[in-house]
Design a protein around this motif. Sequence first.
Motif, PDB file in Angstrom:
ATOM      1  N   SER A  51      -7.970  -2.986  13.686  1.00 26.38           N
ATOM      2  CA  SER A  51      -7.237  -3.125  12.435  1.00 26.38           C
ATOM      3  C   SER A  51      -8.220  -3.372  11.310  1.00 26.38           C
ATOM      4  CB  SER A  51      -6.238  -4.278  12.519  1.00 26.38           C
ATOM      5  OG  SER A  51      -5.614  -4.501  11.266  1.00 26.38           O
ATOM      6  N   SER A  52      -7.941  -2.795  10.155  1.00 24.97           N
ATOM      7  CA  SER A  52      -8.814  -2.997   9.000  1.00 24.97           C
ATOM      8  C   SER A  52      -8.552  -4.328   8.307  1.00 24.97           C
ATOM      9  CB  SER A  52      -8.643  -1.859   7.995  1.00 24.97           C
ATOM     10  OG  SER A  52      -7.346  -1.899   7.400  1.00 24.97           O
ATOM     11  N   GLY A  53      -7.427  -4.970   8.615  1.00 21.25           N
ATOM     12  CA  GLY A  53      -7.076  -6.238   7.988  1.00 21.25           C
ATOM     13  C   GLY A  53      -6.176  -7.065   8.883  1.00 21.25           C
ATOM     14  N   THR A  57     -15.892  -5.364  11.955  1.00 29.50           N
ATOM     15  CA  THR A  57     -14.854  -4.330  11.950  1.00 29.50           C
ATOM     16  C   THR A  57     -15.480  -2.951  12.138  1.00 29.50           C
ATOM     17  OG1 THR A  57     -13.392  -5.663  10.553  1.00 29.50           O
ATOM     18  CG2 THR A  57     -13.010  -3.279  10.581  1.00 29.50           C
ATOM     19  N   ASP A  76      -2.172  -1.127   2.288  1.00 28.32           N
ATOM     20  CA  ASP A  76      -3.622  -0.971   2.221  1.00 28.32           C
ATOM     21  C   ASP A  76      -4.298  -1.422   3.510  1.00 28.32           C
ATOM     22  OD1 ASP A  76      -3.572   0.030  -0.450  1.00 28.32           O
ATOM     23  OD2 ASP A  76      -3.389  -2.018  -1.199  1.00 28.32           O
ATOM     24  N   THR A  77      -3.706  -1.042   4.638  1.00 25.18           N
ATOM     25  CA  THR A  77      -4.219  -1.436   5.945  1.00 25.18           C
ATOM     26  C   THR A  77      -4.091  -0.264   6.912  1.00 25.18           C
ATOM     27  OG1 THR A  77      -3.489  -3.717   5.553  1.00 25.18           O
ATOM     28  CG2 THR A  77      -4.035  -3.134   7.824  1.00 25.18           C
ATOM     29  N   THR A  78      -5.098  -0.127   7.772  1.00 24.87           N
ATOM     30  CA  THR A  78      -5.097   0.917   8.803  1.00 24.87           C
ATOM     31  C   THR A  78      -5.238   0.276  10.170  1.00 24.87           C
ATOM     32  OG1 THR A  78      -6.130   2.523   7.301  1.00 24.87           O
ATOM     33  CG2 THR A  78      -6.281   2.991   9.654  1.00 24.87           C
ATOM     34  N   ALA A  89      -9.674  -0.073   4.946  1.00 29.36           N
ATOM     35  CA  ALA A  89      -8.598   0.800   5.431  1.00 29.36           C
ATOM     36  C   ALA A  89      -9.021   2.264   5.395  1.00 29.36           C
ATOM     37  CB  ALA A  89      -7.339   0.583   4.594  1.00 29.36           C
ATOM     38  N   ARG A 139     -10.392  -4.402   0.553  1.00 25.23           N
ATOM     39  CA  ARG A 139      -9.266  -4.203   1.483  1.00 25.23           C
ATOM     40  C   ARG A 139      -8.990  -2.709   1.673  1.00 25.23           C
ATOM     41  NH1 ARG A 139      -4.979  -7.163   3.428  1.00 25.23           N
ATOM     42  NH2 ARG A 139      -3.027  -6.026   3.787  1.00 25.23           N
TER      43      ARG A 139
END
Length: 567
Positions: A546-548, A488, A559-561, A390, A386
Amino acid sequence: MTSLDTRPALVHAPSATDGEWWRHAVIYQVYPRSFADGSGDGIGDLPGITSRLPHLAELGVDAVWLSPFYRSPQADAGYDVADYRAVDPLFGTLDDFDALLLRAHDLGLRVIVDLVPNHTSDEHVWFEAAMAAGPGSAERERYLFREGRGPAGELPPNNWQSIFGGPAWTRVADGQWYLHLFDSRQPDLNWEHPEVRSEFEDVLRFWLDRGVDGFRIDVAHGMVKEPGLPDWDGHVSMIEGSDDAASPEDAVSGAGNQGPMFDQDGVHEIYRAWNRVLAQYAGDRALVAEAWVEPLSRLARYVRPDEMQQAFNFAFLATLWDAPALRSVIEASYVTADSVGAPTTWVLSNHDVVRHASRLGLAEAGSRPNGIGHGDEQPDEELGLRRARAATLLMLGLPGSAYLYQGEELGLPDHTALPDQLRQDPAFFRTGGAERGRDGCRVPLPWAADEAGFGFSPTGVTWLPQPASWAAYALDAQRGVAGSTYETYRGALALRRAEHLGTGGLTWDNAFGDEVIAFENRDVLVVANLGADPVELPVGLTVLASSGDLPDATTLPGDTTIWARRA
């Protein structure tokens, strides 16, 4: 409590979109023995790489960097070169290389090859001649042979230690000692010798004439040593961890090599000469420095206009998962690179460090142990992935050039439970196992979930074992799956190119808290939440990547970008 300063802060101005390719390229590192095996012997090779180049074109990278494939006894996985103009039979032939280069160029991919100038193999013809010729000979002058200390010369010439552990000197039968900053089978060259300088300029021309687009220079900061080779009581390591919370341009984070064997002013004469060689060829050829140098103001000297085009930003790689620390090193990187008109590079993983999907799953997130093995702290695999996603989306949103290490587009972790008896890294043996070594990040890639060896080799054989859990990471298990790590990466790379983020600018957005890194690059807003708690997003954002998973349009989970565009 002071109020948050929400004023935008310009750090780096955008540049022209039609500049040299290396100012904004995304470059993918291929570690040949672990990428793809075409012969079936369990070791990757050049035909295997060629067969998988369409994957890299589909992924959306701009260039490929090949780790060494030269003739070598493989004492250090090819970084011990016996012939700089020949392909090792393990990897194929020169014709295979030419075919790879042609296919890459047909797919729109540039090719950078590794050059290892600090040392040769002990099986290089020069070193064999030096051993045969004896003390005082012209042949020994190409290396760093010295008389020992002590009544009978029984002690090494100085107290230097090898990066791989143990003394940096080995004594030969006639009583002299030779220097090797790495393994004893990798004797250091004497770069004060004109023959050495001339030889490597000819090696550059050999590969430039074949059509390569540039060179990654191994240990670029280590070729020239301080005169007299004085004793030094510091500790030499290639991959020290970061101790400081910030890395401004004149501070150190622990990611640099120190001592009289590194970063001597004389190296810059070499690179100015090499710059002149490359200038004789069309196509914006590039030199990339692997220089573990700190502070960043020292690193900037390697990329002055008449030297190299790029230098790896190891300060960024070494920084812990901490928003203020990362923000500090990002800003310092632009300040120093912009001062010499060079691009900033970004990298999170390579063949020498624990993969960032594993580093970021450790209790000290982002720390860089020298390998992870059984009995060591095991990373939280889910949390590590995760954070890795990010971190990657944050990195790819930054202007400049970015490097990807093979397999990170699949979210691969290190093989952190590799049995010691299967390890091959000389660092493991020279330290008596105190350093686990780098084998864990070098395990062959998984291409197909249901095939033997995960499709790495037509026979199913792999030179290092792959964890069974890697079936879930295989390319065919992720291609076309919305939200997978592979998709991603592919989506982010396409957006990065379409939005010209590599040549964009960086303006901090200070409207978020201390655990957030947010900035504008052209008209794309990048927001990375490194904390555990969700943060509120501005109203009216259109999320581009989005990373998640995002539970709603108003909050960004920890913990997300994201990349977004304002209304």
